[in-house]
Design an enzyme around this catalytic site. Structure first.
Site, short mmCIF file in Angstrom:
data_model
loop_
_atom_site.label_atom_id
_atom_site.label_comp_id
_atom_site.label_asym_id
_atom_site.label_seq_id
_atom_site.Cartn_x
_atom_site.Cartn_y
_atom_site.Cartn_z
N CYS A 148 0.84 -1.19 0.00
CA CYS A 148 0.00 0.00 0.00
C CYS A 148 0.87 1.25 0.00
CB CYS A 148 -0.91 -0.01 1.23
SG CYS A 148 -1.93 1.45 1.44
N CYS A 149 0.50 2.24 -0.81
CA CYS A 149 1.10 3.57 -0.70
C CYS A 149 -0.04 4.57 -0.58
CB CYS A 149 2.03 3.88 -1.87
SG CYS A 149 1.23 4.02 -3.48
N ALA A 150 0.19 5.82 -0.89
CA ALA A 150 -0.84 6.83 -0.64
C ALA A 150 -2.08 6.63 -1.50
CB ALA A 150 -0.26 8.23 -0.86
N SER A 173 4.05 2.16 -4.54
CA SER A 173 3.72 0.74 -4.34
C SER A 173 4.02 -0.06 -5.60
CB SER A 173 2.26 0.58 -3.92
OG SER A 173 1.38 1.17 -4.84
N TYR A 210 -3.85 3.92 0.39
CA TYR A 210 -4.39 4.27 1.71
C TYR A 210 -5.63 5.14 1.58
CZ TYR A 210 -4.93 6.72 6.14
OH TYR A 210 -5.47 7.28 7.28
#
Length: 364
Positions: free
Chosen positions: A96-98, A104, A125
């Site tokens: 997961c990234c932003a 990611s 996220y």
């Protein structure tokens, strides 16, 4: 590689406590994260800031090139080692990234090149956060029964024992009063809301849930505040009030605030420092309500607290704390709670001792 991208997929991740390898920078993670996430960033805070500045000044290609330059060589090897270990330890996990963007995907590609295929959260996220917010709004629409009662009534324990109960204070890592702090630091507001949403989703998924059982809380629990959608529903909810004998309440408070907190502090810090932390915890709690007590009464109770601590240190007995706890309850906490309860008297549907309220709640 299968990616998660539907609302139901996001909810399933939260319900299952799916391990999330969150590759955002630590500063982003601290501002808000999912309950089962671990932070193994692609870039640290300084690297992220440098890439962000480069993006604004020179565009995306230059920023991407700088990112690859900063995360190279030994730094990349160290981070790859951490990601690989986390993937092997959590084979059912997800990246997961932003927003499910480059960070990611870069980590996913590097892992693939190292022989590990690992899915990522499409939308990142932000998508999980929106799911958590929406789930709380939706689940808060179910009927609610609140457990009320004066300090020491065992409200939290009663909620914990209900299959449809959600321990708001446990999730907030704070017991809601001036003496409410625990040894665990409170989460950021967003992380608290995410944790609450996940707990509500899990509780709802375990049963055909008809209503929630919650403790009668104010808007703030320590530094965290309840989501407005839930708080609004709680102001309309029926209240069952625990009315236990004063002596029973004192026993509970002695166990919770003196015996257990002393044990927890010494377990965490050792005997000497733990004792100092325990003393500071009690004095800080009393000091927090100094203005409401008045300076003279505060000084009297603080002196009695010091005497009680000396007795506890030399004899191990916590009985001396009654000298300041009893007047604190009778002069401050009990009148305050009764005043608050009077303002919502029409919401009270049941009163009884702890066991009677427990039976009544289960029948609802």
């Amino acid at each position: 590689m299968q990616e998660r991208h539907t609302e139901q997929d996001y909810r399933a991740l939260l319900i299952a406590d799916t391990p999330i390898i969150d590759v955002r920078a630590p500063i982003e993670f601290e501002q808000g994260a999912m309950p089962a996430a671990i932070n193994l960033p692609l870039m640290d805070n300084d690297e992220r800031a440098a890439v962000g500045t480069c993006y604004k000044q020179q565009g995306s290609d230059a920023a991407l090139a700088l990112g690859h330059k900063l995360v190279a060589g030994e730094i990349r090897q160290q981070r790859m080692y951490a990601w690989r270990a986390a993937c092997l330890q959590n084979p059912q996990g997800i990246l997961c990234c932003a927003r499910g963007g480059q960070r990611s995907h870069i980590v996913q590609r590097w892992l693939h090149e190292a022989g590990i295929d690992y899915p990522l959260v499409e939308g990142g996220y932000k998508a999980l956060r929106q799911t958590a917010i929406q789930a709380t709004i939706e689940l808060a629409q179910k009927p609610i029964v609140l457990i009320g009662g004066c300090t020491g009534s065992g409200k939290t324990l009663l909620v914990q024992q209900q299959p449809n109960g959600v321990d708001l204070e446990g999730l907030a890592r704070h017991r809601g009063s001036a003496f409410g702090r625990t040894l665990q630091p409170q989460l950021s507001q967003a992380s608290f809301e995410n944790l609450l949403a996940a707990e509500m989703l899990k509780t709802d998924a375990r049963q055909d849930l008809r209503l929630w059982v919650l403790e009668d809380e104010s808007r703030m629990i320590g530094s965290n505040h309840l989501p407005e959608c839930l708080r609004e529903r709680m102001t309309q909810a029926a209240i069952a009030v625990v009315e236990d004998p004063f002596e029973i309440r004192l026993e509970r408070l002695n166990e919770e605030y003196f015996l257990r907190m002393h044990h927890d502090f010494t377990h965490a810090y050792g005997d000497e420092q733990g004792w100092q932390e325990y003393c500071e915890y009690l004095h800080h709690g009393l000091s927090a309500i100094k203005r409401r007590l008045g300076l003279q009464r505060y000084n009297e109770l603080a002196a009695q607290l010091d005497t009680a601590l000396t007795t506890q240190l030399t004899t191990g007995s916590t009985d001396g704390h009654l000298a300041w706890l009893v007047p604190l309850l009778k002069e401050y906490y009990d009148p305050m709670y009764r005043y608050q309860l009077e303002k919502k008297a029409e919401k009270v549907v049941f009163r009884g001792e702890w066991a009677e309220v427990a039976v009544w709640v289960k029948a609802q």
